[in-house]
Scaffold this motif. Structure first.
Motif, PDB file in Angstrom:
ATOM      1  N   UNK A 330       0.884  -1.161   0.000  1.00 33.50           N
ATOM      2  CA  UNK A 330       0.000   0.000   0.000  1.00 33.50           C
ATOM      3  C   UNK A 330       0.919   1.207   0.000  1.00 33.50           C
ATOM      4  N   UNK A 331       0.834   2.000  -1.054  1.00 37.57           N
ATOM      5  CA  UNK A 331       1.805   3.080  -1.263  1.00 37.57           C
ATOM      6  C   UNK A 331       1.284   4.434  -0.803  1.00 37.57           C
ATOM      7  N   UNK A 332       2.156   5.145  -0.111  1.00 34.40           N
ATOM      8  CA  UNK A 332       1.943   6.571   0.108  1.00 34.40           C
ATOM      9  C   UNK A 332       3.131   7.321  -0.458  1.00 34.40           C
ATOM     10  N   UNK A 333       2.813   8.422  -1.131  1.00 35.74           N
ATOM     11  CA  UNK A 333       3.823   9.227  -1.848  1.00 35.74           C
ATOM     12  C   UNK A 333       3.684  10.643  -1.304  1.00 35.74           C
ATOM     13  N   UNK A 334       4.445  10.950  -0.253  1.00 36.56           N
ATOM     14  CA  UNK A 334       4.204  12.164   0.531  1.00 36.56           C
ATOM     15  C   UNK A 334       5.339  13.174   0.331  1.00 36.56           C
ATOM     16  N   UNK A 335       5.032  14.446   0.475  1.00 38.16           N
ATOM     17  CA  UNK A 335       6.140  15.411   0.477  1.00 38.16           C
ATOM     18  C   UNK A 335       5.868  16.501   1.512  1.00 38.16           C
ATOM     19  N   UNK A 336       6.930  16.888   2.182  1.00 33.42           N
ATOM     20  CA  UNK A 336       6.917  18.042   3.088  1.00 33.42           C
ATOM     21  C   UNK A 336       8.182  18.838   2.774  1.00 33.42           C
ATOM     22  N   UNK A 337       8.244  20.057   3.272  1.00 30.66           N
ATOM     23  CA  UNK A 337       9.476  20.814   3.034  1.00 30.66           C
ATOM     24  C   UNK A 337      10.610  20.113   3.783  1.00 30.66           C
ATOM     25  N   UNK A 338      11.801  20.226   3.240  1.00 33.35           N
ATOM     26  CA  UNK A 338      12.922  19.464   3.780  1.00 33.35           C
ATOM     27  C   UNK A 338      13.148  19.769   5.265  1.00 33.35           C
ATOM     28  N   UNK A 339      12.912  21.027   5.639  1.00 33.03           N
ATOM     29  CA  UNK A 339      13.068  21.414   7.061  1.00 33.03           C
ATOM     30  C   UNK A 339      12.172  20.558   7.958  1.00 33.03           C
ATOM     31  N   UNK A 340      11.011  20.205   7.457  1.00 29.61           N
ATOM     32  CA  UNK A 340      10.036  19.442   8.264  1.00 29.61           C
ATOM     33  C   UNK A 340      10.370  17.963   8.308  1.00 29.61           C
ATOM     34  N   UNK A 341      11.241  17.530   7.427  1.00 25.69           N
ATOM     35  CA  UNK A 341      11.383  16.105   7.142  1.00 25.69           C
ATOM     36  C   UNK A 341      11.757  15.248   8.351  1.00 25.69           C
ATOM     37  N   UNK A 342      12.781  15.595   9.128  1.00 24.39           N
ATOM     38  CA  UNK A 342      13.198  14.669  10.194  1.00 24.39           C
ATOM     39  C   UNK A 342      12.067  14.399  11.191  1.00 24.39           C
ATOM     40  N   UNK A 343      11.429  15.467  11.644  1.00 32.03           N
ATOM     41  CA  UNK A 343      10.373  15.285  12.653  1.00 32.03           C
ATOM     42  C   UNK A 343       9.185  14.574  12.033  1.00 32.03           C
ATOM     43  N   UNK A 344       8.916  14.881  10.746  1.00 32.89           N
ATOM     44  CA  UNK A 344       7.778  14.256  10.061  1.00 32.89           C
ATOM     45  C   UNK A 344       7.982  12.750   9.992  1.00 32.89           C
ATOM     46  N   UNK A 345       9.186  12.344   9.600  1.00 27.55           N
ATOM     47  CA  UNK A 345       9.420  10.897   9.475  1.00 27.55           C
ATOM     48  C   UNK A 345       9.258  10.219  10.838  1.00 27.55           C
ATOM     49  N   UNK A 346       9.742  10.886  11.901  1.00 29.30           N
ATOM     50  CA  UNK A 346       9.615  10.292  13.256  1.00 29.30           C
ATOM     51  C   UNK A 346       8.147  10.089  13.617  1.00 29.30           C
ATOM     52  N   UNK A 347       7.323  11.136  13.417  1.00 34.68           N
ATOM     53  CA  UNK A 347       5.918  11.026  13.860  1.00 34.68           C
ATOM     54  C   UNK A 347       5.164  10.016  13.004  1.00 34.68           C
ATOM     55  N   UNK A 348       5.517   9.939  11.691  1.00 34.51           N
ATOM     56  CA  UNK A 348       4.812   8.969  10.840  1.00 34.51           C
ATOM     57  C   UNK A 348       5.230   7.552  11.236  1.00 34.51           C
ATOM     58  N   UNK A 349       6.542   7.373  11.470  1.00 34.16           N
ATOM     59  CA  UNK A 349       7.024   6.044  11.874  1.00 34.16           C
ATOM     60  C   UNK A 349       6.334   5.602  13.166  1.00 34.16           C
ATOM     61  N   UNK A 350       6.203   6.550  14.100  1.00 38.14           N
ATOM     62  CA  UNK A 350       5.579   6.263  15.413  1.00 38.14           C
ATOM     63  C   UNK A 350       4.119   5.872  15.198  1.00 38.14           C
ATOM     64  N   UNK A 351       3.427   6.652  14.371  1.00 37.11           N
ATOM     65  CA  UNK A 351       2.003   6.382  14.084  1.00 37.11           C
ATOM     66  C   UNK A 351       1.845   4.995  13.463  1.00 37.11           C
ATOM     67  N   UNK A 352       2.720   4.680  12.511  1.00 39.13           N
ATOM     68  CA  UNK A 352       2.609   3.399  11.812  1.00 39.13           C
ATOM     69  C   UNK A 352       2.883   2.240  12.760  1.00 39.13           C
ATOM     70  N   UNK A 353       3.912   2.376  13.581  1.00 40.16           N
ATOM     71  CA  UNK A 353       4.239   1.271  14.494  1.00 40.16           C
ATOM     72  C   UNK A 353       3.128   1.080  15.506  1.00 40.16           C
ATOM     73  N   UNK A 354       2.528   2.189  15.942  1.00 46.18           N
ATOM     74  CA  UNK A 354       1.421   2.067  16.915  1.00 46.18           C
ATOM     75  C   UNK A 354       0.205   1.429  16.243  1.00 46.18           C
TER      76      UNK A 354
END
Ligand code: S2G
Ligand code: ZN
Length: 454
Positions: A330-354
């Motif tokens: 199941x594919x998601x193709x997401x973009x945020x500004x690069x400045x947002x990227x590190x925190x964004x990946x953390x919160x998405x990873x956390x959401x997915x694992x939960x």
């Protein structure tokens, strides 16, 4: 109803058999019913125009079809539509060296254009894994990106002129290939990325550039994701990057197993980045690498010593999508500004694992463009329907995280059918209203790719 097509197309240029309907009625998505009523193969702009006039008169619905490599259902015909394939409008019809422009019919395969450019001593830089079968018309309709956006931009940047047949049957010659043209709204850019919902892209004047000097490729290992962005900005402060891609250890395991490739580094790391740059920048790139190693941002790295090695390192990135296909991701193709990227990946990873402790997540993508491809792999014990259903459950929460960071729920794959219901997370009500108004002007009878995007 589609019998009237026989007035326009000879029997060799119209297909209604089950195999043809199944083949031309879909793209690379597999989660939508495929049920067109016919497939037609126009050979001229005038035939496309006559078809649009007929469709308006008789209430036919038309689905544009190119290389059928789309990933959002943008070229799927599920309700008796007529699929309009550009397989027979696949010629390069002009080349103007002084303008560095090549005029292509919409059905030109991307790789054919790349090879033509090279033979003329020029370069068409937009490239991605599906370029061997995708068509220029589809690349334009989805504003395709790919692996060199960081240096060369998206397809949009390379279209100097665009000939379209609108949903009302008007033939528009947008911008005529001009470099400068300050005469009002640039309608070219309305059709680029319109996913076939405003009219047919039939021809394009495509810009070419100089062939780049030989490139070198580096693959670096990272303990933590945040290091990748520090490395990106450090390298960018010193050299021009042609590409800056990333992938996770699981992605690497899948692609090395699938394609029987060597691992790039002695030890494994949670994340990897693949960088490409001009060979003349290798000294600065090596110095930059030493700095990032000293800072502890990277754990290890390899620099290509030959074109063959560069090509095999690229396979590690370009082969990911194909390697994951057997897991019905199941594919998601997401973009945020690069400045947002590190925190964004953390919160998405956390959401997915939960949410999905039992699902395997594969991260990869064009990190230099702020574009993440998140692929959730289907567990063997779940049916596709159950699995996609569970993945869709999380979309509202996932897209809220995107919306909070003013990101996009579809960075490069387009909206099509797959992301349509989530468009509001990236486009405001006012924008959606204007988009619908534009659709009503250019396709008032809704014959163009109905149900897609809006
Ligand atoms: C990529 C290709 C399509 C996919 O590899 O960058 O855009 O499967 C993708 O995600
Ligand atoms: Zn991509």
């Amino acid at each position: 109803m589609s019998e009237s097509l026989d007035k326009l197309f000879s029997p060799t240029r119209i297909k209604r058999d089950a195999d043809a309907l199944a083949t031309w009625g879909c793209d690379w998505t597999r989660s939508f019913p495929v049920a067109p009523s016919a497939v037609v193969f126009p050979e001229t702009i005038e035939e496309v125009q006559a078809l649009v006039v007929l469709a308006n008169a008789e209430g036919l619905q038309l689905v544009p079809s190119g290389g059928r490599t789309g990933l959002s259902g943008g070229a799927v015909a599920s309700h008796g539509e007529v699929v309009v394939s550009f397989d027979r409008m696949n010629r390069i019809i002009g080349f103007a060296p002084a303008d560095r422009l090549v005029t292509c019919q919409a059905g030109v395969v991307t790789q054919t254009l790349q090879e033509f450019a090279e033979r003329q001593g020029y370069f068409y830089p937009v490239d991605f894994a599906s370029s061997g079968s995708s068509q220029l018309g589809g690349n334009i309709a989805t504003n395709a990106g790919g692996i060199r956006v960081i240096r060369y931009g998206m397809t949009r940047n390379w279209i100097a002129g665009l000939t379209v047949v609108t949903g009302t049957g008007e033939i528009l010659d947008c911008n005529q290939g001009l470099v400068k043209n300050a005469t009002g709204y640039d309608l070219r850019h309305l059709f680029i990325g319109s996913e076939g919902t405003l009219g047919f892209i039939v021809e394009a004047d495509v810009r070419l550039t100089r062939i780049p000097e030989p490139q070198r490729v580096m693959v670096l290992g990272f303990e933590e994701f945040r290091g990748i962005l520090k490395v990106l900005s450090h390298f960018q402060s010193r050299i021009e990057l042609s590409a800056f891609e990333f992938f996770s250890e699981l992605a690497l395991q899948k692609v090395t197993a699938h394609r029987k490739l060597q691992r790039p580094l002695a030890k494994s790391s949670p994340f990897y980045a693949l960088l490409e740059f001009d060979a003349s920048a290798v000294a600065d790139a090596s110095a930059a690498f030493e700095h990032t190693l000293g800072e502890g941002w990277v754990t290890d790295g390899v620099l290509s010593q030959s074109d063959a090695q560069a090509a095999s390192l690229w396979q590690l990135r370009e082969g990911i999508s194909e390697s994951l296909a057997p897991c019905s991701p199941y594919k998601n193709d997401l973009s945020v500004r690069i400045t947002e990227m590190p925190e964004f990946l953390d919160v998405v990873d956390e959401l997915m694992r939960a949410s999905y402790p039992d699902f395997e997540l594969v991260w990869y993508g064009h990190i230099g463009d702020g574009n993440l491809h998140l692929n959730i792999l289907k567990p063997d014990d779940l049916s596709i329907e159950e699995f996609y259903g569970r993945c869709r459950e999380i979309n509202p929460r996932l897209f809220e995280l995107v919306q909070e960071r003013r990101g996009s729920i579809s960075a490069e794959h387009g909206v099509g059918l797959l992301k349509k219901e989530f468009l509001e997370y990236s486009r405001s009500p006012a924008e959606l209203e204007i988009m619908r108004a534009l659709k009503s002007v250019l396709d008032p009878n809704g014959i163009m790719n109905p149900g897609k995007l809006l």
